[in-house]
Design an enzyme around this catalytic site. Structure first.
Site, PDB file in Angstrom:
ATOM      1  N   GLN A 155     -13.610 -38.509  -8.323  1.00 25.00           N
ATOM      2  CA  GLN A 155     -13.465 -37.870  -9.633  1.00 25.00           C
ATOM      3  C   GLN A 155     -12.190 -37.036  -9.746  1.00 25.00           C
ATOM      4  OE1 GLN A 155     -16.384 -34.763 -11.381  1.00 25.00           O
ATOM      5  NE2 GLN A 155     -16.441 -36.531 -12.733  1.00 25.00           N
TER       6      GLN A 155
ATOM      7  N   HIS B  91     -11.287 -33.800  -7.639  1.00 26.43           N
ATOM      8  CA  HIS B  91     -12.321 -32.785  -7.765  1.00 26.43           C
ATOM      9  C   HIS B  91     -13.612 -33.090  -7.032  1.00 26.43           C
ATOM     10  CE1 HIS B  91     -14.334 -29.453  -9.624  1.00 26.43           C
ATOM     11  NE2 HIS B  91     -15.201 -30.214 -10.255  1.00 26.43           N
TER      12      HIS B  91
ATOM     13  N   HIS C 130     -10.651 -34.233 -12.037  1.00 28.45           N
ATOM     14  CA  HIS C 130     -11.007 -33.277 -13.083  1.00 28.45           C
ATOM     15  C   HIS C 130      -9.810 -33.181 -14.021  1.00 28.45           C
ATOM     16  CE1 HIS C 130     -12.224 -29.689 -15.167  1.00 28.45           C
ATOM     17  NE2 HIS C 130     -13.379 -29.701 -14.536  1.00 28.45           N
TER      18      HIS C 130
ATOM     19  N   ALA D 209     -26.481 -27.169  -1.107  1.00 27.57           N
ATOM     20  CA  ALA D 209     -27.450 -28.186  -0.677  1.00 27.57           C
ATOM     21  C   ALA D 209     -28.108 -27.783   0.640  1.00 27.57           C
ATOM     22  CB  ALA D 209     -26.747 -29.540  -0.544  1.00 27.57           C
TER      23      ALA D 209
HETATM   24  C1  FAD Z   1     -13.579 -25.401  -8.018  1.00 27.33           C
HETATM   25  C2  FAD Z   1     -14.860 -26.147  -8.205  1.00 27.33           C
HETATM   26  C3  FAD Z   1     -15.690 -25.855  -9.273  1.00 27.33           C
HETATM   27  C4  FAD Z   1     -16.883 -26.549  -9.460  1.00 27.33           C
HETATM   28  N1  FAD Z   1     -17.686 -26.239 -10.520  1.00 27.33           N
HETATM   29  C5  FAD Z   1     -18.865 -26.883 -10.663  1.00 27.33           C
HETATM   30  C6  FAD Z   1     -19.750 -26.534 -11.732  1.00 27.33           C
HETATM   31  O1  FAD Z   1     -19.496 -25.632 -12.510  1.00 27.33           O
HETATM   32  N2  FAD Z   1     -20.900 -27.225 -11.854  1.00 27.33           N
HETATM   33  C7  FAD Z   1     -21.250 -28.224 -10.989  1.00 27.33           C
HETATM   34  O2  FAD Z   1     -22.325 -28.805 -11.134  1.00 27.33           O
HETATM   35  N3  FAD Z   1     -20.433 -28.550  -9.959  1.00 27.33           N
HETATM   36  C8  FAD Z   1     -19.263 -27.910  -9.778  1.00 27.33           C
HETATM   37  N4  FAD Z   1     -18.437 -28.259  -8.732  1.00 27.33           N
HETATM   38  C9  FAD Z   1     -18.926 -29.201  -7.715  1.00 27.33           C
HETATM   39  C10 FAD Z   1     -19.921 -28.488  -6.803  1.00 27.33           C
HETATM   40  O3  FAD Z   1     -19.553 -27.146  -6.676  1.00 27.33           O
HETATM   41  C11 FAD Z   1     -19.975 -29.108  -5.417  1.00 27.33           C
HETATM   42  O4  FAD Z   1     -20.152 -30.489  -5.518  1.00 27.33           O
HETATM   43  C12 FAD Z   1     -21.141 -28.534  -4.617  1.00 27.33           C
HETATM   44  O5  FAD Z   1     -21.101 -27.126  -4.635  1.00 27.33           O
HETATM   45  C13 FAD Z   1     -21.122 -29.036  -3.192  1.00 27.33           C
HETATM   46  O6  FAD Z   1     -22.086 -28.332  -2.450  1.00 27.33           O
HETATM   47  P1  FAD Z   1     -22.517 -28.811  -1.015  1.00 27.33           P
HETATM   48  O7  FAD Z   1     -23.623 -27.906  -0.596  1.00 27.33           O
HETATM   49  O8  FAD Z   1     -22.777 -30.259  -1.024  1.00 27.33           O
HETATM   50  O9  FAD Z   1     -21.224 -28.588  -0.095  1.00 27.33           O
HETATM   51  P2  FAD Z   1     -20.226 -27.342   0.081  1.00 27.33           P
HETATM   52  O10 FAD Z   1     -20.564 -26.190  -0.755  1.00 27.33           O
HETATM   53  O11 FAD Z   1     -18.860 -27.902  -0.005  1.00 27.33           O
HETATM   54  O12 FAD Z   1     -20.518 -26.912   1.583  1.00 27.33           O
HETATM   55  C14 FAD Z   1     -20.140 -27.706   2.689  1.00 27.33           C
HETATM   56  C15 FAD Z   1     -20.565 -26.985   3.952  1.00 27.33           C
HETATM   57  O13 FAD Z   1     -20.392 -27.843   5.072  1.00 27.33           O
HETATM   58  C16 FAD Z   1     -19.773 -27.147   6.127  1.00 27.33           C
HETATM   59  N5  FAD Z   1     -19.072 -28.126   6.964  1.00 27.33           N
HETATM   60  C17 FAD Z   1     -18.291 -29.168   6.567  1.00 27.33           C
HETATM   61  N6  FAD Z   1     -17.830 -29.829   7.656  1.00 27.33           N
HETATM   62  C18 FAD Z   1     -18.320 -29.206   8.748  1.00 27.33           C
HETATM   63  C19 FAD Z   1     -18.180 -29.409  10.154  1.00 27.33           C
HETATM   64  N7  FAD Z   1     -17.434 -30.391  10.664  1.00 27.33           N
HETATM   65  N8  FAD Z   1     -18.819 -28.554  10.983  1.00 27.33           N
HETATM   66  C20 FAD Z   1     -19.573 -27.525  10.494  1.00 27.33           C
HETATM   67  N9  FAD Z   1     -19.722 -27.301   9.182  1.00 27.33           N
HETATM   68  C21 FAD Z   1     -19.110 -28.127   8.323  1.00 27.33           C
HETATM   69  C22 FAD Z   1     -18.863 -26.152   5.420  1.00 27.33           C
HETATM   70  O14 FAD Z   1     -18.534 -25.092   6.266  1.00 27.33           O
HETATM   71  C23 FAD Z   1     -19.762 -25.726   4.258  1.00 27.33           C
HETATM   72  O15 FAD Z   1     -20.652 -24.713   4.689  1.00 27.33           O
HETATM   73  C24 FAD Z   1     -17.253 -27.571  -8.544  1.00 27.33           C
HETATM   74  C25 FAD Z   1     -16.424 -27.859  -7.471  1.00 27.33           C
HETATM   75  C26 FAD Z   1     -15.232 -27.177  -7.312  1.00 27.33           C
HETATM   76  C27 FAD Z   1     -14.349 -27.571  -6.161  1.00 27.33           C
END
Ligand code: FAD
Length: 575
Positions: free
Chosen positions: A231, A348, A233, A14
């Site tokens: 959720q 999850h 899983h 994101a």
């Molecule tokens: C094992 C697994 C498999 C999955 N497979 C799928 C799939 O196949 N299809 C699907 O649609 N979804 C899947 N999901 C869900 C999906 O991957 C996640 O919901 C999504 O990637 C979240 O992305 P994000 O950018 O919101 O956050 P994230 O990728 O979790 O990134 C969070 C970021 O915030 C930063 N951060 C957090 N707190 C702080 C702080 N205090 N200070 C500085 N930085 C901070 C972290 O360092 C990181 O860079 C899966 C999830 C998991 C756990």
């Protein structure tokens, strides 16, 4: 003081997608991405199964309307339908755009992007890169951050959102390497801080998924939305809890109990193993409760069920779901080509989060917006998942709403002047907070309190919930909060003080946990992932509405917000 036009906290899908969009829209803007991990180590990298979009490469009868209906039905009618329409209409475009950035999706023999079946989706629409989709996408996005000259602060921990009279002005962070503290001000602050799986004791999430962004938002007095919807899983590998992707069932795996029965027949006869996650997780939990789980030595009555892929054959297993084979082999000693995989539900994903409108701007109330503050991805709640998310809709949400939020920010900052703030006030406060933690002469270890807290959340706010259980959970939690105030740190230094980070993360986890429990206690119905034994039916008359929970040290106040229903009228949810 550090200054940027835009600061984005979080380098996952994101945050990275938003940064790319801002840079593409206005290359003159100064953009920073801050992450407590390296961006490439964000949890997004672990996403496996894929990303839904109606490309119609495999199933020509598919349409965005069908995708929207599946999503709304999957959400148990709690999703906001305007947000779902945007998600599903824009899906094909964002996938093609990723492909143009260089993402290597798996292919059909004719070269088009391949698509597979996924739980709750009525057509084969999930695009994938084997079972390593998140890895393929995040690497390209992070390469693009560098290409567009985005400033990356990796391994900086953000500890406070600066919010003054309804306006976000910046944040306070420190460098993990040496403890150097900095105030950052910006015309727009965006949170893309991911989920909170570590609130529970068994999760598929990484160690960094501690809900910091949610906790900082709540601590600033802003509401969180629908946090009771957590959720599970269905297929966490036993005992580690790591994920065995839904892609495995998408490719045709069976769920089998100790009687050798494909038990989904009794719970979701039309969809079997590809029922939505809430239903499949509850089915497994019921099998385990009914004594039809399996033990490691094969006896009945054990803690897991079997996920069986043997009938798929070695070639399909190794080409379509190689990572699932590898995980089972490495972490459970199982060769999935010849043996079934032991699985049980694992925490999850967070359906709730920081409430935002469809431009990613954060809400201060059902009708108000916060100036200068945006959020997207798992930490946000634009409410496309409602009470239950369909697999492969989250990566999609990150990219669709990351892009939209980026575009909205690029426009928003044109009209906004750099806010004024008192740097030394915030620096002193943050330094005092950290010093107080370090100097604390407590009696408890962080890991011990965290474990007790995670056990408490898992036991009292798990797959099945009730008033008595959750009230007990909240009482225990209050006691644990007092204990958390008496933790002690061995490491008093500034260099890579990971113990200090664990102490701060524990505070985030506990705040988020209390909000989850409070929202769950107040929602006296069963809907999607929220399943109550004392209110077993969905209650549209009283609870077809979003929870908004406001935190203050005195307690949590719960109010509600209407759901946007403009296309699909709520029906009974059957599969
Ligand atoms: C094992 C697994 C498999 C999955 N497979 C799928 C799939 O196949 N299809 C699907 O649609 N979804 C899947 N999901 C869900 C999906 O991957 C996640 O919901 C999504 O990637 C979240 O992305 P994000 O950018 O919101 O956050 P994230 O990728 O979790 O990134 C969070 C970021 O915030 C930063 N951060 C957090 N707190 C702080 C702080 N205090 N200070 C500085 N930085 C901070 C972290 O360092 C990181 O860079 C899966 C999830 C998991 C756990």
């Amino acid at each position: 003081m550090i200054e940027h036009d835009v600061v984005i906290v979080g380098g996952g899908l994101a945050g990275s997608r938003a940064a790319v969009e801002i840079a593409r829209t206005d290359p003159s803007l100064s953009i920073a991405v801050i992450a407590k991990t390296h961006p490439i180590r964000s949890h997004s990298v672990a996403a496996q199964g894929g990303m839904a979009a109606t490309l119609r490469n495999v199933d020509e009868a598919d349409s965005w309307e069908a995708h929207a209906f599946d999503t709304v039905k999957g959400s148990d009618y709690l999703a906001d339908q305007d947000a779902v329409e945007i998600l599903t209409r824009e899906a094909p475009e964002v996938v093609i755009d990723l492909e143009h950035m260089g993402v290597l999706f798996s292919r059909l023999p004719d070269g088009r992007i391949a698509q597979r079946a996924f739980g709750g989706h009525s057509h084969k629409r999930t695009c994938y890169a084997a079972d390593k989709t998140g890895h393929a996408i995040l690497h390209e996005l992070v390469n693009n951050l560098r290409r567009y000259g985005v400033a990356i602060y990796d391994e900086w921990y953000v500890m406070r959102l600066i919010l003054e009279s309804g306006q976000a002005k910046g944040l306070v962070m420190f460098r993990i390497r040496d403890g150097q503290m900095q105030v950052v001000r910006a015309k727009a602050v965006m949170f893309a801080t991911g989920g909170y799986g570590r609130v529970f004791n068994t999760t598929s999430n990484d160690y960094a998924s501690t809900g910091d962004g949610l906790a900082m938002t709540a601590a600033a007095g802003l509401p969180l939305e629908d946090m009771e919807f957590v959720q599970f899983h269905p297929t966490g590998l036993y005992p580690a809890g790591v994920l065995i992707s839904e892609a495995v069932r998408g490719e045709g795996a069976y769920l089998i109990n100790s009687d050798g029965e494909r038990f989904m027949e009794r719970y979701a006869p039309s969809r079997m193993e590809l029922a939505p996650r809430d239903i499949t997780s509850r089915a497994i939990a019921c099998e385990l409760r009914g004594g039809r789980g399996v033990h490691l030595d094969g006896r009945a009555g054990g803690p897991f069920v079997h996920l069986d892929v043997r009938h798929l054959g070695r070639e399909t297993i190794m080409s379509r779901i190689p990572f699932a084979w590898e995980e089972s082999h490495r972490l459970a000693g199982v060769d999935a080509v010849v043996e079934p995989i032991p699985v049980r539900p694992t925490i999850h994903y967070s359906m709730g989060g920081i409430p935002v409108n469809t431009e990613g701007q954060v809400r201060s109330s059902p009708t108000g917006l916060v100036e200068g503050f945006f959020a997207a991805g798992e930490t946000a709640c634009v409410s496309v998942h409602g009470a239950n998310r369909l697999g492969s809709n989250s990566l999609l949400e990150c990219v669709v709403y990351g892009r939209r939020t980026g575009a909205a920010i690029a426009e928003y900052v044109q009209k906004r002047v750099m806010p004024d703030l008192d740097e030394s006030y915030y620096l002193t406060q943050a330094q005092q907070q950290v010093q107080a933690l370090i100097d604390q002469s407590g009696v408890h270890r962080i890991a011990q309190v965290r474990q007790e807290f995670q056990d408490c959340m898992t036991e009292y706010c798990g797959v099945f919930r009730s008033q008595a259980l959750m009230q007990q959970g909240l009482d225990n939690l209050r006691r644990l909060r007092q204990k958390a105030e008496q933790v002690y740190l061995d490491d008093k230094g500034k260099l890579f003080n990971t113990e200090l980070i664990e102490a701060l993360e524990l505070q985030s986890l506990m705040l988020v946990g209390e909000i989850i429990l409070t929202g769950a206690l107040n929602r006296q119905e069963s809907r999607g992932a929220h399943s109550r034994e004392d209110f077993t039916e969905r209650d549209d008359a009283n609870f077809l509405k979003h929870t908004l929970a406001y935190y203050s040290p005195a307690g949590i106040e719960v109010s509600y917000m209407p759901v946007v229903i403009n296309r699909f009228e709520p029906q009974e949810r059957k599969y």
